[in-house]
Design an enzyme around this catalytic site. Structure first.
Site, mmCIF file in Angstrom:
data_model
loop_
_atom_site.group_PDB
_atom_site.id
_atom_site.type_symbol
_atom_site.label_atom_id
_atom_site.label_comp_id
_atom_site.label_asym_id
_atom_site.label_seq_id
_atom_site.Cartn_x
_atom_site.Cartn_y
_atom_site.Cartn_z
ATOM 1 N N ASP A 202 0.874 -1.181 0.000
ATOM 2 C CA ASP A 202 0.000 0.000 0.000
ATOM 3 C C ASP A 202 0.908 1.226 0.000
ATOM 4 O OD1 ASP A 202 -1.654 2.120 0.461
ATOM 5 O OD2 ASP A 202 -2.892 1.098 1.960
ATOM 6 N N THR A 228 -3.482 5.492 -3.107
ATOM 7 C CA THR A 228 -4.324 6.658 -3.368
ATOM 8 C C THR A 228 -3.587 7.508 -4.395
ATOM 9 O OG1 THR A 228 -3.313 7.866 -1.539
ATOM 10 C CG2 THR A 228 -5.370 6.715 -1.065
ATOM 11 N N LYS A 231 -1.945 12.019 -2.589
ATOM 12 C CA LYS A 231 -0.966 12.436 -1.564
ATOM 13 C C LYS A 231 0.292 12.914 -2.292
ATOM 14 C CE LYS A 231 -3.132 9.587 1.928
ATOM 15 N NZ LYS A 231 -3.880 8.396 1.500
#
Ligand SMILES: Cc1ncc(COP(=O)(O)O)c(C=O)c1O
Length: 420
Positions: A202, A228, A231
């Protein structure tokens, strides 16, 4: 003023438009140190604010359940190809709504309810979705959790290996949300191989550093990579799953129809733009500057007597235990926000305090680096943090307001994407 300008919103809904303008101004005037945040480019803002939000497109390119996909298919394919090229992976899925559903899709694809899974404990720096007890991933699976060593604040791969051998997990998650040190992907891969687990990296926090060559890549070590996009990668709120060819089909099926309906095409377009930006040479400079700034800020804080978990940082993130400064994380974060320095209070490993009122602060350098701040400004930020903590302990609101004015003055000469 917000950029792109929002005259139609101002006419249709002045109350909402004013709130958007106020938020843009707030972002312009604050030293934004929340480690999971950044400033996206105006191009990304335009893509996410486009008519693509009007379109439904359940399915995948060339195999949709709705008509009218002539351009959406091309947009999604562009995003996929850019992700594959940037990270050097066989497969990418760009439809996951955000990091948490992306991780849930990994469980759905590769494990069954009740299976043993392994991840880093939340208080040690892992993410909720790595099997923490209050998360669906901790309730629906038999989650075992590793942490960090008390003496070093770092992951001990011997401990991880012992736990993996004992518990035989189907999935092992590495990476997290408050880990200031380099993730040893080859080390995790060896453990996963030994116990026959799938390794899931991750990289939500460090994706931009990996893309920019400032952190080692998990490719070739982790079969599945979750991230994600908002970020350090500096894209819109969203996520991607990447994998080797073997796991591609299962992941796609888990995202749709397993967990989601129609993808958010405006987000997909924003991700495609951000991936193109991250492939440019300037982004390598950006990634290197993020790490240099974080290290400089860490050094300046330590020189002022702040206690850093693991004694420093290798990436964009700093975790500080403020106990020695006579304050807890929450009142420190609240005082810093009033002083124009925005960060979050955070649990530190082995924290004796409760998660809602912990001992630590988490800081990140991604957003301030996008603003153009460099290592020369980091001692000043550390000085403001130190002064604010002292002022908070003294209940000196005048001193805090004076710091906020100094912050605004410095930031006035650093442009912000999204504000003109
Ligand atoms: C490591 C990690 N994974 C997953 C997530 C979840 O992402 P989201 O907040 O988009 O659901 C985060 C968010 O902070 C994260 O840090």
């Amino acid at each position: 003023m917000h950029q792109p300008a929002i005259p139609h919103l101002a006419a249709a809904d002045p109350e909402l438009a004013q709130l958007v303008e106020s938020e843009a101004q707030r972002q312009f005037e604050k030293v934004r140190l929340i480690a999971s945040e950044n400033y996206v480019s105006t191009a990304v803002l335009e893509a996410t604010g486009s008519v693509l939000t009007n379109k439904y497109s359940e399915g995948y390119a060339g195999k949709r359940y709705y008509e009218g996909q002539q351009f959406i298919d091309q947009i999604e394919t562009l995003a996929i190809e850019r992700a594959k090229a940037l990270f050097g992976v066989d497969h990418a899925n760009v439809q996951t709504y955000s990091g948490s559903p992306a991780n849930l899709a990994v469980y759905l694809a590769l494990a069954a309810p009740g299976d043993t899974v392994m991840g880093m404990a939340l208080p040690a720096g892992g993410h909720l979705t790595h099997g923490w007890s209050v998360s669906a991933t901790g309730k629906w699976f038999r989650a075992v959790q590793y942490g960090v060593r008390k003496d070093t604040g770092r992951i001990d791969l011997d401990e991880v290996r012992d736990l993996a051998i004992k518990e035989q997990p189907k999935l092992i998650f590495c990476g997290g949300t408050a880990i200031p040190r380099t993730i040893d992907f080859p080390g995790f891969a060896e453990i996963a191989k030994e116990v026959g687990a799938v390794l899931v990296a991750d990289i939500a926090h460090i994706a931009g550093l990996i893309a920019g060559g400032a952190h080692p890549s998990p490719v070739g070590h982790a079969q599945v990579i979750s991230t994600t996009t908002h970020k350090t990668l500096r894209g819109p709120r969203g996520a991607m799953l990447m994998s080797d060819a073997e796991h591609a089909k299962a992941l796609d099926k888990a995202v749709f129809p397993g967990l989601q309906g129609g993808p958010h095409n405006h987000t997909t377009a924003g991700i495609a733009v951000a991936l193109a930006e991250a492939a440019r040479p300037e982004f390598r400079d950006y990634a290197a500057a993020v790490v240099a700034n974080a290290k400089a800020l860490a050094d300046s804080l330590m020189a002022r007597g702040f206690d850093l978990v693991s004694g420093g940082t290798d990436n964009h993130l700093i975790l500080v235990d403020v106990t020695g400064k006579g304050i807890a994380g929450k009142p420190a974060a609240k005082a810093l926000d009033r002083a124009g320095i925005e960060l979050n209070y955070n649990t530190v490993p082995f924290d004796p305090r409760k998660p809602f009122d912990p001992s630590g602060l988490r800081l990140g350098a991604a957003a301030i680096t996008t603003r153009g701040l460099g290592v020369d400004q980091m001692p000043q930020i550390a000085e403001w943090i130190d002064r604010t903590v002292t002022a908070a302990n003294d209940g000196d609101d005048t001193a805090i307001a004076a710091i906020a004015a100094e912050v605004r003055e410095l930031l006035a000469s650093y442009p912000m994407p999204g504000w003109a």
